[in-house]
Design an enzyme around this catalytic site. Structure first.
Site, PDB file in Angstrom:
ATOM      1  N   ASP A  47       0.853  -1.180   0.000  1.00  0.00           N
ATOM      2  CA  ASP A  47       0.000   0.000   0.000  1.00  0.00           C
ATOM      3  C   ASP A  47       0.893   1.235   0.000  1.00  0.00           C
ATOM      4  OD1 ASP A  47      -2.223   1.565   0.024  1.00  0.00           O
ATOM      5  OD2 ASP A  47      -2.558   1.421   2.182  1.00  0.00           O
ATOM      6  N   ASP A  96      -8.325  -6.915   0.774  1.00  0.00           N
ATOM      7  CA  ASP A  96      -7.409  -7.049   1.907  1.00  0.00           C
ATOM      8  C   ASP A  96      -8.132  -6.462   3.098  1.00  0.00           C
ATOM      9  OD1 ASP A  96      -6.834  -4.096   1.061  1.00  0.00           O
ATOM     10  OD2 ASP A  96      -5.992  -4.326   3.064  1.00  0.00           O
ATOM     11  N   CYS A 155     -14.318 -26.722  10.752  1.00  0.00           N
ATOM     12  CA  CYS A 155     -13.017 -26.229  10.292  1.00  0.00           C
ATOM     13  C   CYS A 155     -11.941 -27.277  10.536  1.00  0.00           C
ATOM     14  CB  CYS A 155     -12.661 -24.946  11.031  1.00  0.00           C
ATOM     15  SG  CYS A 155     -11.057 -24.258  10.573  1.00  0.00           S
ATOM     16  N   CYS A 166      -8.590 -26.536  10.473  1.00  0.00           N
ATOM     17  CA  CYS A 166      -7.302 -25.902  10.769  1.00  0.00           C
ATOM     18  C   CYS A 166      -6.700 -26.510  12.036  1.00  0.00           C
ATOM     19  CB  CYS A 166      -7.444 -24.381  10.891  1.00  0.00           C
ATOM     20  SG  CYS A 166      -8.030 -23.783  12.485  1.00  0.00           S
ATOM     21  N   CYS A 188      -8.570 -25.660  15.293  1.00  0.00           N
ATOM     22  CA  CYS A 188      -9.838 -26.355  15.519  1.00  0.00           C
ATOM     23  C   CYS A 188      -9.655 -27.865  15.694  1.00  0.00           C
ATOM     24  CB  CYS A 188     -10.802 -26.058  14.368  1.00  0.00           C
ATOM     25  SG  CYS A 188     -11.351 -24.338  14.354  1.00  0.00           S
ATOM     26  N   HIS A 224      -6.652 -19.511  12.735  1.00  0.00           N
ATOM     27  CA  HIS A 224      -8.029 -19.887  12.438  1.00  0.00           C
ATOM     28  C   HIS A 224      -8.734 -18.863  11.561  1.00  0.00           C
ATOM     29  CE1 HIS A 224     -12.078 -21.265  12.512  1.00  0.00           C
ATOM     30  NE2 HIS A 224     -12.408 -19.998  12.765  1.00  0.00           N
TER      31      HIS A 224
END
Length: 380
Positions: A94, A274, A312, A314, A317, A343
């Site tokens: 940015d 983003d 989930c 991940c 989790c 997560h």
RNA sequence: GCGGACGUAGCUCAGUUGGCAGAGCACCUGGUUGUGGCCCAGGGGGUCGGGAGUUCAAGACUCCUCGUUCGCC
């Protein structure tokens, strides 16, 4: 297939939604894409191998922050931001334009550029359109953003009308100082995106796009949304502006947003997003799940032995209970930041993967409907 | 045993010549959109150690008492 950096290939459309690929100097980015924010060259609490495991394809860095510390020249001497931060996938930087808005107590805007007072030590720095691109090239950015002026919600028509002209003049200066043959050649291959503005006036949103669209940029961003306005207004401006952007170039909705915001952006033909939300909220205990938003600090989770999100897969989790995650949060353990960030980014990135697949399958609308149902009250 | 100091929210403490019992932290509930590990908004919490007295009115003044603590025998 054209794999040259800067080439944007649209693979499928579903209504206004698009699935495609943007080619950069560090490989292709599948779209629609969510880009985790790593302001100072680090996605807070996570290491590059975490991000790889999450299948993050591109991350953000910030010109203003990296220029102030550790300095773009120092990073250039270390071989650029990719090598410095050990991240070999694309990086979008940015311009610092948003910091002129978010740190507005510390800046002064003129024709020449933005005069900042450093939030670190109070020293003054003039950011011109040319300078912010020099910095971004030194960082080795794959996608550079032009300097723009982002006006606060509530800014009147007269000021906003002058502001978009300034943003256009800055964009012209940017392209002149770093013409395509320069930024698309040599060792560094830096795409350059323009940023459309216009506050909350449809005529000015249109004017800003019409002024910038004919110019030779690699992509076009919608800036200045999600700056405190009511959600309905944001969605209205988004739906108005996105279709005006060149159809053959990537469209980037800056700083947005919630899962529903992002899906709404995709529905309107936006390709890139983003937002700090998944990572910042992770550190503040707000987690996104297949069941909706969960505030892990709530007392009701103190003895909840179940996983954060049963749907989930991940690491967080798969491995830990809500009770443990609450304990880590309440204790402000570093592991809390890490697990929660893992997560939330998993959730956002999976959402994008599913959105892309649904566009390719022609079922995007059904998915959009389920996400709307998951976040009632957020819808316009 | 004698003398002093202190007892107010979970914690640390303010509380004016007697006039609606407060703050910070903690706790509880929201929020957080191109990131200052922040910040913002709202909320629940009190037999003012206990008792008696003076007073229209006591956390405050008087007396008794309990506790903590310091000093001296």
């Amino acid at each position: 297939m054209d794999m040259r950096p800067g080439h944007f290939q649209i693979e499928a459309t579903d209504g206004a939604a698009r699935a495609g690929a943007l080619h950069t100097g560090h490989g292709a980015v599948p779209t629609p894409i969510f880009m985790p924010v790593g302001t100072v060259g680090s996605v807070k609490a996570l290491a590059p191998d975490d991000l790889q495991a999450l299948n993050a394809r591109i991350i953000l860095g910030n010109t203003y922050h990296l220029y102030l510390r550790p300095g773009d020249e120092l990073i250039a001497r270390r071989g650029g931001l990719h090598r410095f931060a050990a991240w070999d996938r694309p990086i979008l930087t940015d311009s610092g334009g948003y910091q002129a808005f978010s740190l507005s107590g510390l800046r002064k805007i003129s024709e020449e550029g933005v005069l900042f007072r450093s939030h670190l030590d109070g020293s003054k720095h003039l950011f011109t359109p040319e300078k912010v691109l020099s910095i971004q090239r030194r960082l080795g950015s794959d996608i550079m953003m032009v300097l723009d002026e982002c006006v606060p919600y509530g800014t009147d028509h007269a000021y906003t009308a002058e502001s978009i002209k300034l943003t256009t003049r800055w964009a012209l200066r940017s392209r002149e100082a770093f013409p395509a043959e320069l930024t698309r050649g040599g060792e560094a291959y830096n795409l350059l995106f323009a940023i459309t503005q216009g506050g909350f006036f449809k005529d000015l949103r249109r004017a800003s796009v019409e002024e910038l669209a004919p110019l030779d940029f690699d992509g076009f961003a919608i800036g200045g949304l999600s700056v405190g306005e009511p959600k309905a207004e944001m969605y209205e401006l988004l739906a108005h502006t996105a279709p005006l952007l060149p159809a053959d170039k990537p469209r980037y909705l800056m700083g947005v947003g919630t899962p529903l915001d992002i899906m709404t952006g995709i529905a309107n033909g936006v390709d890139m997003f983003d937002c700090v939300l998944p990572t910042r909220n992770a550190r503040n205990g707000t987690l996104y799940t297949s069941l909706g938003k969960i505030n892990i600090k709530r007392r009701e989770f103190a003895e909840d032995d179940g996983p954060l999100d049963p749907a989930c897969s991940c690491y967080c989790c798969r491995t830990f209970s809500r009770a443990y995650l609450r304990h880590l949060y309440v204790s402000q353990e570093l592991l809390s930041f890490r697990l929660n960030s893992l997560h939330n980014l998993t959730y956002f990135l999976d959402l994008m993967t599913r959105a892309r697949q649904s566009i390719l399958a022609g079922s995007f609308n059904a998915m959009y409907t389920t996400i709307k149902a998951l976040y009632p009250g957020e819808a316009a």
